[in-house]
Design a protein around this motif. Sequence first.
Motif, PDB file in Angstrom:
ATOM      1  N   MET A  79     105.214  24.452  14.183  1.00 27.75           N
ATOM      2  CA  MET A  79     104.781  23.081  13.909  1.00 27.75           C
ATOM      3  C   MET A  79     103.290  22.863  14.129  1.00 27.75           C
ATOM      4  O   MET A  79     102.740  21.834  13.753  1.00 27.75           O
ATOM      5  N   VAL A  80     102.622  23.829  14.735  1.00 28.14           N
ATOM      6  CA  VAL A  80     101.181  23.717  14.976  1.00 28.14           C
ATOM      7  C   VAL A  80     100.412  23.690  13.662  1.00 28.14           C
ATOM      8  O   VAL A  80      99.512  22.865  13.470  1.00 28.14           O
ATOM      9  N   PHE A  81     100.742  24.576  12.736  1.00 29.24           N
ATOM     10  CA  PHE A  81      99.883  24.804  11.583  1.00 29.24           C
ATOM     11  C   PHE A  81      99.984  23.765  10.470  1.00 29.24           C
ATOM     12  O   PHE A  81      98.984  23.511   9.795  1.00 29.24           O
ATOM     13  N   PRO A  82     101.140  23.141  10.231  1.00 27.89           N
ATOM     14  CA  PRO A  82     101.140  22.067   9.220  1.00 27.89           C
ATOM     15  C   PRO A  82     100.130  20.959   9.508  1.00 27.89           C
ATOM     16  O   PRO A  82      99.539  20.403   8.569  1.00 27.89           O
ATOM     17  N   GLU A  83      99.893  20.632  10.776  1.00 28.73           N
ATOM     18  CA  GLU A  83      98.894  19.613  11.097  1.00 28.73           C
ATOM     19  C   GLU A  83      97.486  20.091  10.757  1.00 28.73           C
ATOM     20  O   GLU A  83      96.650  19.323  10.288  1.00 28.73           O
ATOM     21  N   VAL A  84      97.222  21.369  10.980  1.00 28.02           N
ATOM     22  CA  VAL A  84      95.929  21.942  10.613  1.00 28.02           C
ATOM     23  C   VAL A  84      95.749  21.869   9.100  1.00 28.02           C
ATOM     24  O   VAL A  84      94.689  21.454   8.600  1.00 28.02           O
ATOM     25  N   LEU A  85      96.786  22.250   8.364  1.00 25.98           N
ATOM     26  CA  LEU A  85      96.713  22.242   6.900  1.00 25.98           C
ATOM     27  C   LEU A  85      96.531  20.832   6.365  1.00 25.98           C
ATOM     28  O   LEU A  85      95.836  20.622   5.365  1.00 25.98           O
ATOM     29  N   THR A  86      97.148  19.861   7.029  1.00 26.92           N
ATOM     30  CA  THR A  86      96.974  18.463   6.616  1.00 26.92           C
ATOM     31  C   THR A  86      95.520  18.038   6.767  1.00 26.92           C
ATOM     32  O   THR A  86      94.945  17.381   5.887  1.00 26.92           O
ATOM     33  N   GLY A  87      94.899  18.422   7.890  1.00 24.89           N
ATOM     34  CA  GLY A  87      93.483  18.102   8.096  1.00 24.89           C
ATOM     35  C   GLY A  87      92.602  18.727   7.030  1.00 24.89           C
ATOM     36  O   GLY A  87      91.675  18.083   6.515  1.00 24.89           O
ATOM     37  N   ILE A  88      92.886  19.967   6.676  1.00 21.16           N
ATOM     38  CA  ILE A  88      92.126  20.647   5.626  1.00 21.16           C
ATOM     39  C   ILE A  88      92.292  19.933   4.287  1.00 21.16           C
ATOM     40  O   ILE A  88      91.319  19.655   3.580  1.00 21.16           O
ATOM     41  N   SER A  89      93.532  19.610   3.947  1.00 24.03           N
ATOM     42  CA  SER A  89      93.821  18.979   2.655  1.00 24.03           C
ATOM     43  C   SER A  89      93.163  17.618   2.522  1.00 24.03           C
ATOM     44  O   SER A  89      92.661  17.259   1.454  1.00 24.03           O
ATOM     45  N   HIS A  90      93.140  16.839   3.613  1.00 20.97           N
ATOM     46  CA  HIS A  90      92.544  15.503   3.554  1.00 20.97           C
ATOM     47  C   HIS A  90      91.059  15.560   3.203  1.00 20.97           C
ATOM     48  O   HIS A  90      90.545  14.683   2.501  1.00 20.97           O
ATOM     49  N   VAL A  91      90.377  16.579   3.689  1.00 24.00           N
ATOM     50  CA  VAL A  91      88.949  16.717   3.377  1.00 24.00           C
ATOM     51  C   VAL A  91      88.755  17.248   1.959  1.00 24.00           C
ATOM     52  O   VAL A  91      87.967  16.718   1.182  1.00 24.00           O
ATOM     53  N   LEU A  92      89.487  18.286   1.594  1.00 22.28           N
ATOM     54  CA  LEU A  92      89.264  18.938   0.305  1.00 22.28           C
ATOM     55  C   LEU A  92      89.693  18.079  -0.882  1.00 22.28           C
ATOM     56  O   LEU A  92      89.185  18.258  -1.990  1.00 22.28           O
TER      57      LEU A  92
END
Length: 341
Positions: A79-92
């Motif tokens: 569950m750690v990494f989906p939050e990281v990916l969400t942060g990346i997606s919001h910027v890109l």
Amino acid sequence: MAHDDPRPLTLRDVSEASGVSEMTVSRVLRNRGDVSAETREKVLEAAKTLGYVPNKIAGALASQRVNLVAVIVPSLSNMVFPEVLTGISHVLEETELQPVFGVTDYLPEKEERVLYEMLSWRPSGVIIAGIEHTDAARAMLKNSGIPVVEIMDVDGTPVDAMVGISHRRAGRMMAQAILKANYERIGFLGTKMPLDHRARKRFEGFTEALAKGGVEVADQIFYSGGSALAKGREMTQALLERTEDLDFLYYSNDMIAAGGLLYLLEKGIDIPMQIGLAGFNGVELLQGLPRQLATMDACRAEIGKRAAQIIAARVEDPNAEIETLVELTPKITFGDTLKRR
């Protein structure tokens, strides 16, 4: 055979390093025949040492890039990494860049393969979890000619840029909070650590801070495989049956800590007076537990955002002055399972 020029590697570089013609190098890398085994081995070894990745964009110039950002993480079930990916997606999503994801399962050899395939499509940047890689993977990252951001950890030297927290510092902070609450018989429950570098660093920081307070870990237990509530219950029971006088349990992540919490509540143990416990990661899903778990926020979404911002800025202007070492500060949540003094 070092390649310190920031330009992308070409067939000529491999040709010069292996001492054979560019045409022969091309045949080897396209797995064509009419090349001796000795020559093939020489070319492949030179390419691996240099970190050369062939360009799969047919007919494109070697310098051409596609509007993709390779994002490589160990797991999507954690569950750690989906939050990281969400942060990346919001910027890109505010740019022309699109993230594409690869998963390594915490295996260095698989990370190497995933990175090789992704770089062969000539992305505009790479975001990759961790700063420990094989020599071949590190060479590919270093010689890719594109922005690279290593995330989640800052305890080491990056290839290019890195964004994360100091896991050693996080371990020290939790140990200091435990000592301040006057716990003395401490058990540790965590993953087997040869490949979980961030958990290992937290444990090192944790034990270092305990030692400064005159306390040692009284007992410890490790597991392999995915984190789960059942695993946490099982480990907690085994540890307390083995060492009955423990007064604090520190878990390497929140999922197994939650399993431990449920086991202790089931046994009627007074938390946090008889036994305290804490996890790591600040997983929001666990806020519905009967007691709020003491944990530490690892800044996951912010890590993703800051990494994507670096990539986007460098793609827009390769000469832009960008902060390449971003250390975020984790925060302890005491919850209901760690005494405050």
